[in-house]
Design a protein around this motif. Structure first.
Motif, PDB file in Angstrom:
ATOM      1  N   CYS A 483       0.853  -1.189   0.000  1.00  0.00           N
ATOM      2  CA  CYS A 483       0.000   0.000   0.000  1.00  0.00           C
ATOM      3  C   CYS A 483       0.884   1.232   0.000  1.00  0.00           C
ATOM      4  CB  CYS A 483      -0.949  -0.004   1.195  1.00  0.00           C
ATOM      5  SG  CYS A 483      -0.095  -0.069   2.791  1.00  0.00           S
ATOM      6  N   VAL A 484       0.271   2.387   0.061  1.00  0.00           N
ATOM      7  CA  VAL A 484       1.002   3.652  -0.009  1.00  0.00           C
ATOM      8  C   VAL A 484       1.221   4.176   1.403  1.00  0.00           C
ATOM      9  CG1 VAL A 484       1.011   5.991  -0.924  1.00  0.00           C
ATOM     10  CG2 VAL A 484       0.005   4.153  -2.259  1.00  0.00           C
ATOM     11  N   LYS A 485       2.477   4.375   1.714  1.00  0.00           N
ATOM     12  CA  LYS A 485       2.812   4.943   3.026  1.00  0.00           C
ATOM     13  C   LYS A 485       2.740   6.466   2.988  1.00  0.00           C
ATOM     14  CE  LYS A 485       4.636   4.772   7.242  1.00  0.00           C
ATOM     15  NZ  LYS A 485       4.005   4.079   8.392  1.00  0.00           N
ATOM     16  N   THR A 486       3.359   7.044   1.949  1.00  0.00           N
ATOM     17  CA  THR A 486       3.377   8.497   1.804  1.00  0.00           C
ATOM     18  C   THR A 486       3.003   8.848   0.367  1.00  0.00           C
ATOM     19  OG1 THR A 486       5.143   8.672   3.444  1.00  0.00           O
ATOM     20  CG2 THR A 486       4.760  10.593   2.040  1.00  0.00           C
ATOM     21  N   LEU A 487       2.042   9.727   0.231  1.00  0.00           N
ATOM     22  CA  LEU A 487       1.601  10.159  -1.101  1.00  0.00           C
ATOM     23  C   LEU A 487       2.424  11.352  -1.565  1.00  0.00           C
ATOM     24  CD1 LEU A 487      -2.238   9.882  -0.612  1.00  0.00           C
ATOM     25  CD2 LEU A 487      -0.911   8.571  -2.261  1.00  0.00           C
ATOM     26  N   PRO A 488       2.786  11.403  -2.864  1.00  0.00           N
ATOM     27  CA  PRO A 488       3.539  12.549  -3.379  1.00  0.00           C
ATOM     28  C   PRO A 488       2.604  13.703  -3.728  1.00  0.00           C
ATOM     29  CG  PRO A 488       3.240  10.945  -5.113  1.00  0.00           C
ATOM     30  CD  PRO A 488       2.600  10.352  -3.885  1.00  0.00           C
ATOM     31  N   PRO A 489       3.133  14.920  -3.870  1.00  0.00           N
ATOM     32  CA  PRO A 489       2.296  16.048  -4.325  1.00  0.00           C
ATOM     33  C   PRO A 489       1.722  15.815  -5.717  1.00  0.00           C
ATOM     34  CG  PRO A 489       4.330  16.847  -3.339  1.00  0.00           C
ATOM     35  CD  PRO A 489       4.480  15.363  -3.471  1.00  0.00           C
ATOM     36  N   VAL A 490       2.512  15.204  -6.588  1.00  0.00           N
ATOM     37  CA  VAL A 490       2.059  14.891  -7.954  1.00  0.00           C
ATOM     38  C   VAL A 490       2.116  13.379  -8.112  1.00  0.00           C
ATOM     39  CG1 VAL A 490       2.404  15.237 -10.417  1.00  0.00           C
ATOM     40  CG2 VAL A 490       2.922  17.085  -8.821  1.00  0.00           C
ATOM     41  N   LEU A 491       0.988  12.764  -8.338  1.00  0.00           N
ATOM     42  CA  LEU A 491       0.895  11.310  -8.437  1.00  0.00           C
ATOM     43  C   LEU A 491       0.855  10.899  -9.902  1.00  0.00           C
ATOM     44  CD1 LEU A 491       0.470   8.540  -7.065  1.00  0.00           C
ATOM     45  CD2 LEU A 491      -1.997   8.980  -7.157  1.00  0.00           C
ATOM     46  N   VAL A 492       1.831  10.101 -10.302  1.00  0.00           N
ATOM     47  CA  VAL A 492       1.901   9.581 -11.664  1.00  0.00           C
ATOM     48  C   VAL A 492       1.486   8.117 -11.637  1.00  0.00           C
ATOM     49  CG1 VAL A 492       3.398   9.125 -13.641  1.00  0.00           C
ATOM     50  CG2 VAL A 492       3.730  11.198 -12.282  1.00  0.00           C
ATOM     51  N   ILE A 493       0.605   7.738 -12.541  1.00  0.00           N
ATOM     52  CA  ILE A 493       0.097   6.370 -12.609  1.00  0.00           C
ATOM     53  C   ILE A 493       0.362   5.829 -13.997  1.00  0.00           C
ATOM     54  CG2 ILE A 493      -1.951   4.911 -12.478  1.00  0.00           C
ATOM     55  CD1 ILE A 493      -3.157   6.902 -10.524  1.00  0.00           C
ATOM     56  N   GLN A 494       1.009   4.679 -14.041  1.00  0.00           N
ATOM     57  CA  GLN A 494       1.215   3.987 -15.317  1.00  0.00           C
ATOM     58  C   GLN A 494       0.195   2.874 -15.440  1.00  0.00           C
ATOM     59  OE1 GLN A 494       4.176   1.087 -15.472  1.00  0.00           O
ATOM     60  NE2 GLN A 494       4.252   0.941 -17.709  1.00  0.00           N
ATOM     61  N   LEU A 495      -0.522   2.860 -16.554  1.00  0.00           N
ATOM     62  CA  LEU A 495      -1.478   1.791 -16.841  1.00  0.00           C
ATOM     63  C   LEU A 495      -0.760   0.735 -17.673  1.00  0.00           C
ATOM     64  CD1 LEU A 495      -4.599   3.975 -17.751  1.00  0.00           C
ATOM     65  CD2 LEU A 495      -3.867   3.139 -15.512  1.00  0.00           C
ATOM     66  N   LYS A 496      -0.741  -0.483 -17.160  1.00  0.00           N
ATOM     67  CA  LYS A 496       0.009  -1.560 -17.816  1.00  0.00           C
ATOM     68  C   LYS A 496      -0.749  -2.058 -19.035  1.00  0.00           C
ATOM     69  CE  LYS A 496       2.242  -3.191 -13.563  1.00  0.00           C
ATOM     70  NZ  LYS A 496       2.458  -4.353 -12.654  1.00  0.00           N
ATOM     71  N   ARG A 497      -0.590  -1.342 -20.137  1.00  0.00           N
ATOM     72  CA  ARG A 497      -1.264  -1.710 -21.380  1.00  0.00           C
ATOM     73  C   ARG A 497      -0.374  -2.539 -22.303  1.00  0.00           C
ATOM     74  NH1 ARG A 497      -6.161   0.182 -22.479  1.00  0.00           N
ATOM     75  NH2 ARG A 497      -7.003   1.936 -21.292  1.00  0.00           N
ATOM     76  N   PHE A 498       0.865  -2.776 -21.918  1.00  0.00           N
ATOM     77  CA  PHE A 498       1.764  -3.556 -22.762  1.00  0.00           C
ATOM     78  C   PHE A 498       2.173  -4.845 -22.047  1.00  0.00           C
ATOM     79  CE2 PHE A 498       2.384   0.853 -24.080  1.00  0.00           C
ATOM     80  CZ  PHE A 498       2.137   0.744 -25.446  1.00  0.00           C
ATOM     81  N   GLY A 499       2.234  -5.905 -22.791  1.00  0.00           N
ATOM     82  CA  GLY A 499       2.642  -7.195 -22.259  1.00  0.00           C
ATOM     83  C   GLY A 499       3.384  -7.990 -23.318  1.00  0.00           C
ATOM     84  N   TYR A 500       3.640  -9.262 -23.000  1.00  0.00           N
ATOM     85  CA  TYR A 500       4.389 -10.107 -23.938  1.00  0.00           C
ATOM     86  C   TYR A 500       3.814 -11.513 -23.916  1.00  0.00           C
ATOM     87  CZ  TYR A 500       8.348 -11.821 -26.644  1.00  0.00           C
ATOM     88  OH  TYR A 500       9.129 -12.354 -27.641  1.00  0.00           O
ATOM     89  N   ASP A 501       3.535 -12.019 -25.106  1.00  0.00           N
ATOM     90  CA  ASP A 501       3.045 -13.383 -25.264  1.00  0.00           C
ATOM     91  C   ASP A 501       4.243 -14.298 -25.458  1.00  0.00           C
ATOM     92  OD1 ASP A 501       1.860 -15.762 -25.895  1.00  0.00           O
ATOM     93  OD2 ASP A 501       0.433 -14.926 -27.342  1.00  0.00           O
ATOM     94  N   TRP A 502       4.592 -15.074 -24.401  1.00  0.00           N
ATOM     95  CA  TRP A 502       5.784 -15.912 -24.463  1.00  0.00           C
ATOM     96  C   TRP A 502       5.595 -17.093 -25.409  1.00  0.00           C
ATOM     97  CZ3 TRP A 502      10.097 -14.018 -22.540  1.00  0.00           C
ATOM     98  CH2 TRP A 502      10.005 -13.012 -21.563  1.00  0.00           C
ATOM     99  N   GLU A 503       4.360 -17.548 -25.562  1.00  0.00           N
ATOM    100  CA  GLU A 503       4.137 -18.666 -26.470  1.00  0.00           C
ATOM    101  C   GLU A 503       4.273 -18.234 -27.926  1.00  0.00           C
ATOM    102  OE1 GLU A 503       0.390 -20.379 -25.604  1.00  0.00           O
ATOM    103  OE2 GLU A 503       0.973 -21.079 -23.600  1.00  0.00           O
ATOM    104  N   ALA A 504       3.705 -17.085 -28.235  1.00  0.00           N
ATOM    105  CA  ALA A 504       3.780 -16.585 -29.615  1.00  0.00           C
ATOM    106  C   ALA A 504       5.017 -15.723 -29.867  1.00  0.00           C
ATOM    107  CB  ALA A 504       2.526 -15.768 -29.953  1.00  0.00           C
ATOM    108  N   SER A 505       5.740 -15.410 -28.789  1.00  0.00           N
ATOM    109  CA  SER A 505       6.955 -14.594 -28.891  1.00  0.00           C
ATOM    110  C   SER A 505       6.675 -13.256 -29.589  1.00  0.00           C
ATOM    111  CB  SER A 505       8.057 -15.356 -29.650  1.00  0.00           C
ATOM    112  OG  SER A 505       8.407 -16.525 -28.960  1.00  0.00           O
ATOM    113  N   ARG A 506       5.705 -12.531 -29.070  1.00  0.00           N
ATOM    114  CA  ARG A 506       5.395 -11.223 -29.641  1.00  0.00           C
ATOM    115  C   ARG A 506       4.854 -10.298 -28.560  1.00  0.00           C
ATOM    116  NH1 ARG A 506      -0.117 -10.492 -31.129  1.00  0.00           N
ATOM    117  NH2 ARG A 506      -1.422 -12.305 -30.645  1.00  0.00           N
TER     118      ARG A 506
END
Length: 1264
Positions: A483-506
């Protein structure tokens, strides 16, 4: 009648027709000028009688000024009434004195001319009063004198040069065009007697206008301004007022008693260096050494609008985080390393803050930036989150090494709490880790709150995976979570929209629908919030949390201190109306409220594309400063490469651009593609930026250095906007407040000019930006259509005024200005208009033709290094064909005019020598652009023998021939057929140089010797290099190129034909070589390129000399060269090509028919060989009768233009057959025999092939 018409027009102009029957005493004291303006010299009449007491009559009735708009009906009525009023006075001039004496007639004139809100009424007023001053009247006071006195005495606030002092009369300033136009027309051309009668001095008035221009303070341009700021309206008023004063100055300059040279010495520098090109002045004076703010504020052009200028002539998210650019730029080291990443980041931020350019290209930044220690390939897609992480880390590490405070960590760094909570004992374990962004899952989560729930949910360790409690020394069932112990003044959030298919290698990209709120409450995801929830698990229902709409952040935090679940949409999202709840509601815990846990969405980085390729752009909310210093505060902008545009960021746009998912696409109706179609949005939010609202509201941060001024892109509200925000009671207090505000505004402007509010930027960066800004400001003022028109009018002034060439000094100035402007400025612009270039070239051509001095200056200029430096870039290297042609035309006109003036070619010899020197390497390197170069020299050769002799003396013929032939052998050409297509002017130059030479001494036939033809006196003696090309070793190579020119160049080359026919006259060796080259090439190429060559054969056979019979026989029958090579004639070509190239055979028949019609010798020869000609005619008849179909009538079909070998049955072929048949019939009826001795030509065939079979039997063997 006159009184009634005046009342109607006045009332209509005020938009209050009911006042047409009211009294004319309608004074409104509230419309008088401000007290601080009354003592000013309002009218600048130049009269000693003008005083401040006249100002009490400012718009006595005032009804027009009070009305902001009037209806079209009122405008029409007022205009028609004005027409009738002036018509009545013109047809009844005896009423003019009564009109002069009417009550408030002067107020009426000024009100409808300046105070009326309708531009149509003001224009009609100007036109009608213009008609009135041209009328004749028996009155002692002419209408022109009366109107002049009225306008000069009108106490209008149009001469106060302070922006702040003019705020109360902004409407009058914006409507003064017609007033100044009429005043200028009345004062234009006043003689001394008229000035004395009116009690004015044009000289004094001109001095007053010059003083006004000197003290005028214009409203500065704001790069980012909102309409409500008032800056736009103030600048419009400035431009209208400036245009009026400049028009008035133009009129005063035409008055008697004005010394234009003395006045111009003061006025011209003032207009050029302050009103038009202040940046150019600074550049000339070495202004790049000054700081950016001082340069931009002290040298901003006062003429910024079209009206006034025409009259004078006639990494963005980080940058927009408040405090970040200031802190980065505040770091200044004595040993600055330009190759460091930090220095380049400072350069980027400095340009974003101070640059006047539309965008900045950070080339050096990318060379210094490293991703995992490796340089970045800017042509490949990079991950935005990795770039953010690496950049912040590297910059903060650098600052630590310099013992400076970290910039990004104090704004973006938060702290994770990794907790291990034992379930069967009270022990808890916690480890802290810093973070710069939250990494949240997109898949299997509907919105940001779901993803945050998954983030803090944790994992239960039990059984064999139980956690070993160190304090109990026993394995316990435990919960591990982050969880978050200390919040920053400006919060940046990355949305995990990229992944890797190990079976198809792409690589994969997840375009799933994922929504996020405008306002985010992070309380429930902090360590403290989770602990409170565990202590009171029943607090705060989930349904209430999800129903919370997008709140008003200011109202909810300032008044209630909690989020109201019934609040309306946030005002920071334009377009959402009160009472409409947001579809994308944040989940906010109404019971748990922690300081710094409420965040507002301020930025979204969008990725558009696939996992392997795509494009990033951003939506950012401007949140710097306050509404007073930043008019755009709270506005959303879209940053997409070089484009920045303001957007209306609302719920619909946020969902459409940032949430991803599917949508219904409208497509064209197709049975295989139903409407609508479900499609997946490949553009969606990848990184989110939230700004803490509590931190901003509780302790507002002040940047280290204030951001004030145009260049820093934070703008103070205009004086008029500030006045509106003040609550003033009585009229006197309002005037005192207005005066104080004017003084404060004036002090602020003076402080900005002196650089008191400057940004703290490293000097080297500031100096570079200043230089770029000054260059931009200079170029912006110069590269404008108004400036182009002004300079053109300036250069053509003497021509239009009918000045003669005797006034050489003025023409030299005109050619000096015109040549430098055209060559150094206009031809270098990106958006050039062909019509403008045509006008300039025509103007300069006219100047050099009319003035010998101007022409001599132009020749000398092009002879020296400064002018000669333009020849190669504009004549050869320029990719624009039109520019090369116009520059060639300009030089050609200068050459022609110089010869007409001086009758000598010596003055242009240096230019010609320079042009010829380009043939060695520069012309071959730019051969595709050489057409205009050769056209220029061809036009020069056409001017006469003197020019040709000069070219020959300079070795021009050898240079041209070497360029054409090159150093290669005969079998390999230097230039390809495609390149040689533009060599028409080159062949014409060589041909012209040949034809001007005397060829009589080289004629070698017996007939020429017997006639003893003397050399032509007007011809030049043939140089050795010309004789070598015609009769020596270069003959075969040049003839081959000359003959090839007839096939490759589509246009006619009459000069080449003239040279070849002249050289062949009475010269058997040249004739033999020429016919060998012609007939050899005639048998080779496709039939569609034979047209010009056929025309040349006709011309050479029509040369009337002793060799004409031999040439005719050789062309028709063929001959044998001295080397034993058999050359086919036209009749042989017909038989040879009848099977596989029937179109060529037809071309030969057509040429023979035409030749017989023009050359009697050819007809005589065919008479002796009727059998062969009869066979050719029968073959053509068989081809025409081959099919039963009708003749082809397809548009554009021809046997001469197509490159196919198949004969087409066209109408032209039918006509050729008819002519050939008629010729055959004529030959059969003629029994005349002509003897021809072909021995003079060489080894030409003396007999034709004998055929054993008859022509009819030959026709039977031809395959139809």
């Amino acid at each position: 009648m006159v009184s009634n018409l005046m009342r109607v027009s006045w009332a209509g102009a005020a938009g209050k027709l009911y006042l047409s029957s009211a009294t004319l005493t309608m004074r409104d004291p509230t419309l008088s000028p401000p007290e601080n303006c009354k003592s000013s010299r309002q009218s600048s009449t130049g009269s000693a009688h003008s005083s401040s007491s006249d100002s009490e009559g400012v718009l006595q009735c005032g009804v027009c000024v009070q009305q902001t708009t009037i209806s079209p009906t009122d405008s029409l009525i007022a205009s028609q009434a004005l027409h009738l009023l002036v018509a009545c006075l013109r047809f009844r001039p005896q009423l003019i004195d009564r009109w002069y004496g009417m009550v408030n007639v002067k107020d009426f004139i000024v009100e409808v001319l300046v105070g009326c809100s309708s531009q149509e009424v003001r224009e009609v007023t100007y036109q009608q009063f213009t008609n009135l001053i041209n009328m004749s009247t028996p009155s002692e006071v002419h209408p022109k004198q009366f109107l002049t006195q009225v306008l000069l005495k009108a106490p209008l606030p149009l001469w106060v040069p302070s922006t702040s002092a003019r705020g109360a009369t902004l409407k009058l300033l914006s409507q003064c065009t017609q007033y100044f136009s009429l005043r200028s027309k009345l004062l234009s051309g006043l003689c001394a007697k008229d000035q004395e009668f009116l009690g004015i001095s044009a000289h004094q008035m001109l001095e007053d206008e010059t003083g006004w221009l000197t003290n005028f303070t214009a409203t500065r341009e704001a790069a980012r301004e909102r309409p409500e700021s008032g800056i736009s309206s103030l600048r419009h008023a400035d431009n209208v007022l400036l245009a009026g004063h400049l028009t008035l100055i133009t009129a005063l300059l035409s008055c008697e008693g004005i010394n234009k040279e003395e006045t111009g010495a003061t006025l011209i520098p003032l207009l050029v260096f302050e009103y038009l090109f202040p940046a150019s002045k600074l550049v000339l004076e070495g202004g790049s050494e000054q700081d950016s703010l001082s340069a931009s504020r002290n040298y901003w052009a006062k003429c910024t609008g079209k009206e006034s200028r025409l009259a004078a002539y006639q990494l963005l998210h980080l940058f927009l985080v408040p405090g970040v650019p200031e802190d980065i730029l505040a770091v200044c080291s004595d040993d600055e390393n330009e190759e460091s990443l930090f220095y380049q980041l400072q350069t980027v931020f400095g340009h974003l803050m101070e640059s006047q350019l539309q965008y900045y290209v950070p080339d050096k930044f990318w060379k210094c930036f490293r991703m995992d220690g490796q340089p970045v390939n800017v042509r490949e897609q990079q991950d935005a989150f990795e770039f953010y992480t690496r950049l912040t880390e590297q910059i903060d590490d650098y600052l630590k090494s310099q013992r400076q405070e970290s910039v990004f960590a104090q704004r973006f760094e938060g702290v994770y709490s990794i907790q291990r909570i034992c379930q069967d004992c009270p022990h808890r374990y916690e480890r802290e880790e810093p973070f710069f962004a939250l990494n949240l899952t997109v898949t299997k989560c509907h919105d940001l709150q779901d993803s945050l729930d998954q983030f803090v949910k944790g994992e239960l360790l039990e059984g064999d995976n139980a956690y070993y409690c160190e304090k109990c020394s026993v394995k316990r069932t435990a919960l591990i979570r982050t969880c978050v112990k200390t919040l920053p003044p400006v919060l940046v959030i990355q949305l995990k929209r990229f992944g890797y298919d190990w079976e198809a290698s792409r690589a994969l990209k997840f375009d799933d629908y994922f929504k996020f709120p405008w306002v985010l409450d992070m309380s429930a995801y902090t360590a403290e919030g989770l602990a409170e929830q565990e202590e009171d698990p029943g607090g705060g229902s989930d349904s209430d949390q999800r129903a919370t709409p997008s709140p008003d952040p200011k109202d909810s935090l300032l008044s209630q201190k909690v989020v109201n679940t019934q609040a309306t949409c946030s005002p920071h999202t334009p377009g959402r109306k009160a009472g409409i709840t947001s579809q994308h509601a944040p989940r906010i815990n109404t019971r748990i409220r922690h300081k710094g846990a409420i965040y507002e969405l301020v930025g979204v980085i969008v990725h558009s594309g696939q996992a392997s390729a795509g494009h990033y752009y951003s939506y950012i909310k401007d949140r710097r400063g306050d509404p007073l210093t930043n008019p755009n505060k709270g506005q959303w902008f879209k940053f997409n490469d070089t484009s920045v545009e303001q957007v209306e960021m609302n719920d619909a746009l946020l969902e459409q651009e940032c949430f991803g998912g599917t949508y219904k696409a409208k497509v064209s109706y197709d049975s295989s593609n139903p409407l609508p179609e479900d499609r997946l949005r490949y553009w969606n939010g990848y990184m989110l930026v939230y700004d803490s609202m509590d931190d901003r509201l509780a302790t507002p941060k002040t940047p280290k250095t204030p951001k004030v001024g145009v260049m820093s892109r934070s703008f103070r509200a205009s004086t008029s906007s500030a006045r509106k925000s003040l609550s003033l009671g009585s009229g006197s207090s309002e005037r005192r407040a207005r005066t104080s505000l004017c003084e404060l505004s004036h002090l602020l402007q003076q402080g900005e000019k002196q650089g008191m509010f400057r940004e703290q930027i490293p000097p080297r960066i500031l100096s570079a930006i200043t230089h770029e800004n000054l260059t931009f400001l200079k170029n912006r003022d110069i590269f404008s259509h108004d400036y182009y028109y002004f300079v053109q009018q300036l250069c053509s002034a003497n021509l239009e005024n009918g000045q003669t060439s005797s006034n050489g000094a003025l023409f030299v100035q005109a050619i000096y200005l015109g040549m430098n402007f055209l060559l150094n400025t206009y031809l270098r612009t990106k958006d050039k208009e062909e019509s403008v270039i045509n006008q300039w070239v025509h103007l300069l051509n006219t100047v050099v033709q009319q003035s010998r001095e101007a022409c001599s200056w132009a020749v000398n200029y092009m002879s020296i290094e400064d002018g000669g430096a333009h020849i190669q870039p504009l004549l050869l290297e320029c990719s624009n064909k039109m520019i090369r042609g116009q520059f060639s035309n300009l030089l050609g006109s200068i050459f022609k005019a110089e010869y007409e003036h001086s009758q000598s070619v010596h003055s242009v010899q240096n230019i010609i020598k320079h042009l010829l020197s380009l043939l060695a390497s520069d012309v071959p390197a730019a051969v595709k652009n050489s057409y205009q170069y050769f056209s220029l020299l061809y036009c020069y050769c056409q001017q006469g023998n003197a020019q040709c002799q000069q070219i020959l003396n300079l070795g021009g013929f050898s240079s041209f021939l070497s360029f054409l032939l090159g150093a290669t052998d005969l079998d390999k050409r230097r230039w390809s057929s495609l390149q040689a297509q533009d060599f028409g002017p080159l062949h014409c130059i060589i041909s012209t140089l040949i034809t001007v030479c005397d060829m009589v001494p080289h004629q070698n036939t017996d007939s020429a010797v017997e006639k003893k033809i003397d050399s032509e006196t007007k011809k030049l003696m043939m140089p050795a290099e010309v004789a070598q090309a015609l009769y020596g070793g270069e003959q075969a190579r040049w003839l081959k190129e000359a003959v090839m020119a007839y096939k490759e160049i589509m246009s006619n080359i009459p000069q080449l034909t003239l040279a070849l026919t002249a050289a062949a006259t009475e010269n058997s060796s040249f004739t033999s070589a020429l016919l060998t080259a012609v007939m050899t090439e005639y048998a080779k190429p496709p039939s569609n390129v034979l047209k010009n060559l056929s025309q040349f054969i006709l011309e050479i056979l029509n040369v009337s000399d002793s060799l004409q019979p031999s040439r005719t026989t050789a062309v028709l029958e063929g001959f044998q060269t001295a080397d034993g090579e058999n050359i086919m004639g036209l009749l042989d070509m017909i038989g040879t090509n009848k099977d596989y190239d029937s179109r060529r055979a037809y071309q030969c028949i057509k040429l023979v028919v035409t030749l017989s019609a023009r050359c009697p010798l050819a007809r005589d020869h065919l008479t002796r060989t009727q059998a062969r000609w009869q066979w050719a005619v029968e073959w053509l008849r068989g081809k025409m009768d081959d099919h039963s179909a009708t003749l082809s009538t397809v548009t554009g079909m021809s046997n001469e233009d197509s490159n196919t070998k198949n004969f087409q049955r066209t109408t032209s072929a039918q006509l050729t057959l008819e002519e050939a048949t008629a010729l055959l019939s004529e030959l059969e009826s003629t029994e005349m025999e002509i003897e021809c001795d072909p021995t003079e030509l060489g080894d030409i065939k003396e007999s034709v092939s004998e055929h054993d079979t008859s022509p009819s039997q030959d026709l039977d063997a031809i395959d139809p």
